[in-house]
Design a protein around this motif. Structure first.
Motif, mmCIF file in Angstrom:
data_model
loop_
_atom_site.group_PDB
_atom_site.id
_atom_site.type_symbol
_atom_site.label_atom_id
_atom_site.label_comp_id
_atom_site.label_asym_id
_atom_site.label_seq_id
_atom_site.Cartn_x
_atom_site.Cartn_y
_atom_site.Cartn_z
ATOM 1 N N PRO A 75 58.565 32.168 15.310
ATOM 2 C CA PRO A 75 58.514 33.597 14.959
ATOM 3 C C PRO A 75 59.401 34.452 15.847
ATOM 4 O O PRO A 75 59.925 35.476 15.403
ATOM 5 N N ALA A 78 62.842 35.408 14.619
ATOM 6 C CA ALA A 78 62.888 36.382 13.512
ATOM 7 C C ALA A 78 63.320 35.780 12.183
ATOM 8 O O ALA A 78 64.248 36.265 11.534
ATOM 9 N N PRO A 79 62.638 34.713 11.712
ATOM 10 C CA PRO A 79 63.002 34.163 10.401
ATOM 11 C C PRO A 79 62.763 35.140 9.258
ATOM 12 O O PRO A 79 63.378 35.017 8.200
ATOM 13 N N ASP A 80 61.885 36.137 9.464
ATOM 14 C CA ASP A 80 61.652 37.130 8.417
ATOM 15 C C ASP A 80 62.891 37.981 8.166
ATOM 16 O O ASP A 80 63.174 38.359 7.025
ATOM 17 N N LEU A 81 63.661 38.245 9.222
ATOM 18 C CA LEU A 81 64.896 39.008 9.041
ATOM 19 C C LEU A 81 65.965 38.155 8.372
ATOM 20 O O LEU A 81 66.751 38.651 7.549
ATOM 21 N N GLU A 82 66.021 36.878 8.714
ATOM 22 C CA GLU A 82 66.952 35.981 8.023
ATOM 23 C C GLU A 82 66.628 35.942 6.537
ATOM 24 O O GLU A 82 67.520 36.029 5.682
ATOM 25 N N ARG A 83 65.344 35.816 6.214
ATOM 26 C CA ARG A 83 64.937 35.778 4.804
ATOM 27 C C ARG A 83 65.338 37.076 4.103
ATOM 28 O O ARG A 83 65.836 37.061 2.968
ATOM 29 N N ALA A 84 65.122 38.210 4.767
ATOM 30 C CA ALA A 84 65.444 39.503 4.152
ATOM 31 C C ALA A 84 66.942 39.619 3.867
ATOM 32 O O ALA A 84 67.351 40.130 2.817
ATOM 33 N N ASP A 101 58.348 34.310 0.385
ATOM 34 C CA ASP A 101 57.607 34.662 1.593
ATOM 35 C C ASP A 101 57.179 33.403 2.332
ATOM 36 O O ASP A 101 57.504 32.283 1.930
ATOM 37 N N PRO A 103 56.137 31.757 6.547
ATOM 38 C CA PRO A 103 56.723 31.713 7.885
ATOM 39 C C PRO A 103 57.971 30.844 7.979
ATOM 40 O O PRO A 103 58.671 30.878 8.987
ATOM 41 N N ASP A 104 58.253 30.058 6.948
ATOM 42 C CA ASP A 104 59.432 29.209 6.955
ATOM 43 C C ASP A 104 60.246 29.486 5.687
ATOM 44 O O ASP A 104 59.803 30.209 4.805
ATOM 45 N N LEU A 105 61.451 28.923 5.621
ATOM 46 C CA LEU A 105 62.346 29.224 4.512
ATOM 47 C C LEU A 105 62.648 27.964 3.715
ATOM 48 O O LEU A 105 62.970 26.919 4.291
#
Length: 299
Positions: A75, A78-84, A101, A103-105
């Motif tokens: 976390p 920042a994998p959420d920013l990569e996803r975005a 969505d 925690p992983d991609l």
């Protein structure tokens, strides 16, 4: 199968985030990866090695047999920013996310063994320029991406602390360049943040697609700066390396309609930042190569 992290991932996470935080997550990583695969009913093929520096990448197949790649990152990376960012690009110039969505991609599978580094330098730079141009779009409304000014402000503080008699003049020049650049930022585009030849892989949907963004918002010259020093070891080893490095700045700036001096300034800053960080981590050879390259731009 096991999900043991490659040694490059272990070293890089420890250097970037500290051994304590990295070690705790790495201990849990095999179980996290197993759960991520089971939750999606994925058939696991193999872990990519040596892999990336911020995540574990596993080649998998969807329940219908479609090949894909599962990327498991801590976390604090920042994998959420990569996803975005990947969702905003929606496959235009970059790898396509296959889920919305978590925690992983889960990503479309590319040819992980074939990057732009497999091409001759001139061809690689041409293809890189064509790829990164597609990524420079307006960020989404209400985005949470960091700005170039904010990220480089943190890096500047670390550089000041790391400076010594050997590197002090170069650090000072890099900081002066950065201060001038952020005082007049100009553009606000979504940037890859870590764009280089090794971050562009061969695909089936498109010949070349970017992977592994560390997204932020700012000007194109910042995004190009890391690409300028690709294959730095070859540049430093060549008798004409200094001239070749300066020509590369001009060629990339002209081909993408970027101001030459802004690109030179960001390339200087980013090379010195990476070089001082490498020295602090005990990677002396890497650090010295980067600082020698940076010295050419400061001369």
């Amino acid at each position: 199968m096991g999900f043991e992290p490659p040694q490059r991932l272990v070293r890089a996470l420890g250097e970037t985030y500290g051994d304590a935080a990295a070690g705790d997550w790495l201990t849990r990583l095999p179980e996290l990866a197993r759960r991520a695969a089971e939750a999606r009913e994925l058939a696991v093929e193999r872990v990519i090695a040596p892999g990336g520096r911020s995540s574990l990448v596993v080649l998998v197949r969807l329940p219908d047999g479609t090949p894909a790649a599962l990327k498991v990152a801590p976390p604090f990376a920042a994998p959420d920013l990569e996803r975005a960012a990947l969702a905003h690009w929606n496959g235009w110039g970059a790898v396509l996310p296959l889920d919305a969505d978590g925690p992983d991609l889960l990503l479309e599978r590319l040819h992980t063994e074939v990057s732009l580094r497999s091409l001759p330098e001139a061809k690689a730079l041409l293809e890189a320029a064509g790829t990164v141009r597609r990524l420079w779009v307006a960020p989404p409304e209400g985005h949470g991406f960091e700005s170039v000014a904010a990220r480089t402000a943190r890096q500047a503080e670390a550089m000041r602390a790391a400076g010594d008699d050997e590197t002090g003049a170069l650090v000072a020049a890099a900081l002066d360049a950065r201060d001038g650049l952020v005082a007049d930022p100009g553009e606000e585009l979504l940037l890859h943040g870590n764009f280089r030849q090794g971050k562009v892989l061969a695909g089936d949907r498109a010949p070349w697609l970017a992977v592994g963004p560390d997204p932020l918002v700012g000007e194109r010259a910042y995004d190009l700066a890391r690409l300028v020093r690709d294959r730095v070891e070859d540049l430093v080893a060549a008798a004409s390396g200094a001239a070749a490095g300066r020509r590369r700045v001009n060629k990339l700036a002209d081909s993408l309609d970027v101001d030459r001096e802004r690109l030179r300034g960001w390339t200087l800053f980013r090379a010195v930042e990476s070089g001082t960080r490498a020295l602090a981590a005990g990677r002396r050879q890497d650090g010295e190569l980067l600082l020698e390259f940076a010295g050419w731009l400061h001369a």
